[in-house]
Design an enzyme around this catalytic site. Structure first.
Site, short mmCIF file in Angstrom:
data_model
loop_
_atom_site.label_atom_id
_atom_site.label_comp_id
_atom_site.label_asym_id
_atom_site.label_seq_id
_atom_site.Cartn_x
_atom_site.Cartn_y
_atom_site.Cartn_z
N HIS A 151 39.26 11.78 -14.30
CA HIS A 151 39.30 10.94 -13.11
C HIS A 151 39.89 11.77 -11.99
O HIS A 151 41.03 12.22 -12.07
CB HIS A 151 40.16 9.70 -13.39
CG HIS A 151 39.94 8.58 -12.43
ND1 HIS A 151 38.89 7.69 -12.55
CD2 HIS A 151 40.62 8.19 -11.34
CE1 HIS A 151 38.94 6.80 -11.57
NE2 HIS A 151 39.99 7.09 -10.81
N LYS A 195 33.80 1.97 -6.21
CA LYS A 195 34.64 2.75 -5.28
C LYS A 195 34.45 4.21 -5.65
O LYS A 195 34.66 4.60 -6.81
CB LYS A 195 36.07 2.29 -5.45
CG LYS A 195 37.17 3.23 -5.04
CD LYS A 195 38.45 2.45 -4.79
CE LYS A 195 39.68 3.28 -5.04
NZ LYS A 195 40.92 2.56 -4.68
N LYS A 222 35.45 8.07 -5.28
CA LYS A 222 36.60 8.86 -4.89
C LYS A 222 36.12 10.11 -4.15
O LYS A 222 35.27 10.86 -4.67
CB LYS A 222 37.44 9.24 -6.11
CG LYS A 222 37.94 8.04 -6.90
CD LYS A 222 38.86 7.13 -6.11
CE LYS A 222 40.26 7.66 -6.10
NZ LYS A 222 41.21 6.65 -5.53
N ASP A 282 37.03 5.97 -1.19
CA ASP A 282 38.47 6.22 -1.08
C ASP A 282 38.69 7.71 -0.89
O ASP A 282 38.43 8.50 -1.81
CB ASP A 282 39.21 5.73 -2.33
CG ASP A 282 40.73 5.78 -2.17
OD1 ASP A 282 41.21 6.25 -1.12
OD2 ASP A 282 41.43 5.33 -3.10
N GLU A 333 38.69 3.74 2.44
CA GLU A 333 40.12 3.64 2.11
C GLU A 333 40.85 4.92 2.50
O GLU A 333 40.43 6.01 2.14
CB GLU A 333 40.23 3.37 0.60
CG GLU A 333 41.63 3.20 0.09
CD GLU A 333 41.64 2.67 -1.36
OE1 GLU A 333 40.57 2.26 -1.88
OE2 GLU A 333 42.72 2.68 -1.97
N ASP A 367 45.89 2.05 2.41
CA ASP A 367 46.49 2.20 1.08
C ASP A 367 47.82 2.96 1.20
O ASP A 367 48.86 2.34 1.48
CB ASP A 367 45.51 2.88 0.10
CG ASP A 367 45.98 2.80 -1.35
OD1 ASP A 367 46.93 2.03 -1.62
OD2 ASP A 367 45.42 3.48 -2.23
N LYS A 376 49.61 -3.24 -4.16
CA LYS A 376 49.95 -2.53 -5.42
C LYS A 376 51.43 -2.71 -5.71
O LYS A 376 52.26 -2.56 -4.81
CB LYS A 376 49.67 -1.03 -5.29
CG LYS A 376 48.21 -0.67 -5.19
CD LYS A 376 47.96 0.82 -5.11
CE LYS A 376 46.46 1.03 -4.97
NZ LYS A 376 46.09 2.42 -4.75
N GLU A 385 40.46 -4.17 -8.20
CA GLU A 385 39.89 -2.97 -8.84
C GLU A 385 40.62 -2.68 -10.14
O GLU A 385 40.72 -1.52 -10.53
CB GLU A 385 39.99 -1.77 -7.88
CG GLU A 385 41.42 -1.45 -7.51
CD GLU A 385 41.61 -0.21 -6.66
OE1 GLU A 385 40.65 0.28 -6.03
OE2 GLU A 385 42.75 0.29 -6.62
C1 MUC Z 1 44.07 4.73 -5.17
O1 MUC Z 1 44.34 5.56 -4.31
O2 MUC Z 1 43.50 3.71 -4.81
C2 MUC Z 1 43.00 3.42 -7.76
C3 MUC Z 1 41.78 3.56 -8.26
C4 MUC Z 1 41.51 4.92 -8.34
O3 MUC Z 1 40.49 5.46 -8.72
O4 MUC Z 1 42.57 5.61 -7.85
C5 MUC Z 1 43.61 4.70 -7.65
C6 MUC Z 1 44.54 4.98 -6.57
MG MG Z 2 43.51 4.43 -2.70
#
Ligand code: MUC
Ligand code: MG
Length: 376
Positions: free
Chosen positions: A24, A169, A171, A200, A226, A251, A275, A329
């Site tokens: 991840h 989502k 990354k 994000d 994000e 975030d 969070k 999420e």
């Molecule tokens: C974040 O920055 O949102 C949450 C899901 C993911 O893939 O990373 C986290 C942290």
């Molecule tokens: Mg994030």
């Protein structure tokens, strides 16, 4: 009666490193296992409770690491709470605030464990202690983060086929923007126009990169972006928000409710990610939600790849919010090779279901904890 003696007898911690199903990746780290601190409280009535502090790749997503969380809990927070009633949630939060500044993941895990123990003592769900549920399930987003667009497309299609997730989502920020955009194009063309895509960036872009590349995200009908820029660059984030037609999700730029108020007033975004590791407690997370909503922000139920333990804590608060426009999420339980509980939180028809038994409603799997516990 003794059964009602909710005084805190002890607080203990275990660090666990739980393998993930795949790598991840985030802008500044990548993980192949998730590290948590499990916090166990034992009350004088013999009832115990469990809470979880999550991290991502050491002290990188935020400043806390599992090592620092354990030290803060054992050295500073636990001594401040021993002998106090588990039911004195607000007083205990004040005590923790006096014993340690920030350290929100540590505080959040302790409060979750106290809610679990208090709920089990009283025969109430944690959500009842947090105001009572207004929803029992919520739409749940999945994160695509291997960085391999072929793998990501397959993974997303599988989630759609199994009716587990229909919002993704993606990354960004660990590649050059141009190659992340190629990944996104491949996903958009492979998944079609009906699937909701969120990006994000985890602070990975400069304002200049946002100016250049946000129009491409608009073209690809991204629903939400994000934290595109550094958490410290509130002015830049607000200029990016003003230029783009995509709502920005705040975030890392806002942990506390005071930071939420500032980011909202400055126009840094129009959605806020809730969070536990940012708020330091579920009651405080609800207050952050209220501050965000009062400033006109929509709410998004964020995660830090928690197991079912941490996810259950978040869901206990999320289910009490009057509005949670973006759902949640909390895919964490599904990214782990082995969840840390005997019965994982249920996912059904693109939604995650709030556990319905007392406390957090999950039961720790002690055998798995023994296997994944850090030996040191
Ligand atoms: C974040 O920055 O949102 C949450 C899901 C993911 O893939 O990373 C986290 C942290
Ligand atoms: Mg994030």
């Amino acid at each position: 009666t003794p059964a009602k003696d909710t005084a805190i007898r002890s607080i203990d911690t275990t660090i666990v490193d739980a393998p993930t199903r795949r790598r991840h990746r985030l802008s500044n780290t990548e993980v192949t296992h998730q590290s948590y601190v499990l916090v166990r409280v034992l009350l004088e009535n013999g009832v115990s409770g469990i809470g979880e502090a999550s991290t991502l790749g050491g002290p990188r997503w935020a400043e806390e690491s599992v090592e620092s969380i354990r030290a803060t809990v054992m050295t500073y927070l636990a001594p401040a709470l021993r002998g106090q009633s588990a039911l004195a949630f607000e007083a205990n939060a004040i005590r923790m605030g006096k014993a340690a500044t920030r350290n929100y993941a540590a505080k959040g895990a302790i409060e979750s464990a106290l809610l679990d123990a208090a709920g089990k003592t009283l025969g109430l769900r944690a959500s009842s202690l947090l105001g009572g549920a207004v929803r029992e399930r919520m739409e749940v987003i999945w994160a695509l983060a291997s960085g391999d667009s072929g793998q990501e497309l397959e993974e997303a299609k599988e989630k759609l086929r199994r009716r587990e997730h229909r919002q993704f989502k993606i990354k960004f920020g660990f590649n050059r923007p141009q190659s992340d955009l190629k990944r996104l194009e491949a996903l958009r063309s492979g998944l079609g126009n009906d699937v909701r895509l969120i990006v994000d960036v985890n602070q990975g872009w400069s304002e200049a990169e946002c100016v250049r590349f946000m129009p491409a995200l608009e073209e690809l009908d991204v629903a939400l972006v994000e934290q595109p820029v550094s958490a410290l660059q509130l002015e830049a984030m607000s200029r990016v928000a003003a230029r783009t037609s995509i709502p920005l999700l705040v975030d890392e730029a806002a942990f506390t409710k005071e930071e939420v108020a500032r980011a909202a007033t400055m126009g840094c975004g129009s959605v806020y990610s809730l969070k536990l590791v940012k708020s330091g407690g579920l009651f405080e997370m609800k207050r952050a939600a209220a501050v965000a909503a009062a400033h006109g922000l929509e709410l998004y139920g964020g995660c830090l790849l928690e197991s079912s333990i941490g996810a259950a804590a978040h869901l206990a608060a999320f289910c009490t919010l009057p509005k949670l426009e973006w759902g949640t999420e909390h895919f964490g339980p599904r990214i782990l090779v082995e969840d840390l509980v005997t019965t994982s939180i249920k996912f059904d028809e693109f939604e995650i279901c709030v556990p319905d038994s007392a406390g957090l409603g999950v039961e720790v799997d002690e055998d798995k904890i023994r296997v994944f516990a850090r030996k040191d």
